[in-house]
Write a protein that holds these residues in place. Sequence first.
Motif, mmCIF file in Angstrom:
data_model
loop_
_atom_site.group_PDB
_atom_site.id
_atom_site.type_symbol
_atom_site.label_atom_id
_atom_site.label_comp_id
_atom_site.label_asym_id
_atom_site.label_seq_id
_atom_site.Cartn_x
_atom_site.Cartn_y
_atom_site.Cartn_z
ATOM 1 N N CYS A 95 0.870 -1.177 0.000
ATOM 2 C CA CYS A 95 0.000 0.000 0.000
ATOM 3 C C CYS A 95 0.907 1.226 0.000
ATOM 4 O O CYS A 95 0.732 2.144 -0.786
ATOM 5 N N ALA A 96 1.895 1.205 0.892
ATOM 6 C CA ALA A 96 2.847 2.320 0.965
ATOM 7 C C ALA A 96 4.266 1.768 1.070
ATOM 8 O O ALA A 96 4.516 0.831 1.841
ATOM 9 N N VAL A 97 5.164 2.352 0.297
ATOM 10 C CA VAL A 97 6.573 1.991 0.401
ATOM 11 C C VAL A 97 7.063 2.432 1.778
ATOM 12 O O VAL A 97 6.826 3.574 2.179
ATOM 13 N N LEU A 120 3.484 0.873 7.583
ATOM 14 C CA LEU A 120 3.165 2.227 8.064
ATOM 15 C C LEU A 120 1.757 2.652 7.655
ATOM 16 O O LEU A 120 1.224 3.618 8.174
ATOM 17 N N VAL A 121 1.194 1.967 6.654
ATOM 18 C CA VAL A 121 -0.174 2.274 6.222
ATOM 19 C C VAL A 121 -0.918 0.953 5.972
ATOM 20 O O VAL A 121 -0.385 0.057 5.306
ATOM 21 N N TYR A 175 -1.185 14.154 10.561
ATOM 22 C CA TYR A 175 -0.002 13.716 11.306
ATOM 23 C C TYR A 175 0.386 12.283 10.979
ATOM 24 O O TYR A 175 1.375 11.770 11.457
ATOM 25 N N SER A 176 -0.419 11.599 10.143
ATOM 26 C CA SER A 176 -0.068 10.231 9.740
ATOM 27 C C SER A 176 1.043 10.273 8.681
ATOM 28 O O SER A 176 1.206 11.275 7.979
ATOM 29 N N PHE A 177 1.741 9.161 8.553
ATOM 30 C CA PHE A 177 2.801 9.013 7.545
ATOM 31 C C PHE A 177 2.242 9.339 6.152
ATOM 32 O O PHE A 177 1.238 8.759 5.732
ATOM 33 N N GLN A 178 2.904 10.248 5.466
ATOM 34 C CA GLN A 178 2.389 10.742 4.183
ATOM 35 C C GLN A 178 3.023 10.046 2.966
ATOM 36 O O GLN A 178 2.775 10.452 1.835
ATOM 37 N N GLY A 179 3.850 9.041 3.227
ATOM 38 C CA GLY A 179 4.553 8.392 2.115
ATOM 39 C C GLY A 179 5.933 9.028 1.974
ATOM 40 O O GLY A 179 6.132 10.190 2.332
#
Length: 371
Positions: free
Chosen positions: A110-112, A333-334, A145-149
């Motif tokens: 989903c996310a690197v 992370l996602v 505030y979540s991980f944005q990639g």
Amino acid sequence: MIVILEPNIDKNGDTYRSLMNHLTHLPTIQVRIHEEIGTQQTLTELYLIGNTAALLQEDIESIPGVQRVVRISGAYRVLGRHQDDSRSSHFEYNGVHFGQDNLNVFAGLCAVDTAEHVEEMMRALRDHGQVCTRMGAYKPRTNPYSFQGHGKSCLPYVFELAGKYDIKVIAMEVTHESHVEEINQALDLTGRPTGVMLQIGTRNTQNFELLKSVGRQQEFPVLLKRGFGITLEESLNAAEYLASEGNRKVVFCLRGMKTNMGDPHRNLIDFGHVPVVKRLTRMPVCVDPSHSVGTRERAPDRILDIMHVTAQGVVAGANMVLVDFHPAPEKALVDGPQALRLPELPYFLEDIRLAREGYEKRVALAQQYVK
Ligand code: PEP
Ligand code: MN
């Protein structure tokens, strides 16, 4: 009305010039040119806009240079399936065929997060004969505030690893037109070892300026997610925005609708619309079981809900499956809770193969019974 010209027609030749002269002088009619540059040939289509009801199809078809005329019978001029419309419903990209007639699986992150996870993922794909994946670098998150990639910083290693493991197409979401440029630059930097399918997420389905800019470039195909809170018609019009700007290499993705009627799934599964989209348009149709189900719950038959809905989409004729996998979902992370695990990849692929076989048998049955 769509006027399909003979392939490779010379734009500087007399035939083309006198044809254009004729059409542009028709009262109330505007002509819009659409060109499709393929590896074998260049196809030119002229869209006649205005009072085309007054035009006779045979008259236009008899003009030199014209191969065929299609009368537009629905809302989606370029991507729609019109009456007597035998235009193709497939395209090739980086050696991969995308059409209403086949099926591609895009399993991936989903996310690197780390290069190690990207490599583990791609190695597993290669080992199971897969040439496509999903890798999110730009993540649209509900919470700021979540991980944005990792954004552009991860692109070079993602593309290099794709080259190393023979991955031909990576589905990657873009949320701003500058991301397309960043992807292009990273591909150049790494020697273009792979291809990218630009993904427009459900939160951006009606971001018209993004659609226009992604539609203006014709290098990358586009995976357009259905908007999670709008009608199917509105989402198909969003796809038409891409095509109206020139890019008709569009795959349409069903990913569930936001309503608590779907609880306990993350979204209400809408895969019953697979055949509807194939009937209304010529786009290949993708299903995203991960973002629609959102959990790893399983039914009493031991089958994960994610696999059940994937099969439902595939047995209905889906042409692409976009699915979250992760080598270590607890560290993702996602969207870790919805990720399938690498040892589940061969099982998932076999389950899809069974569903596809079921679909093909259903098509054969229909041919036998429905005249
Ligand atoms: C995704 O595929 O990573 C994603 C965010 O999907 P959607 O836009 O459908 O929520
Ligand atoms: Mn996700």
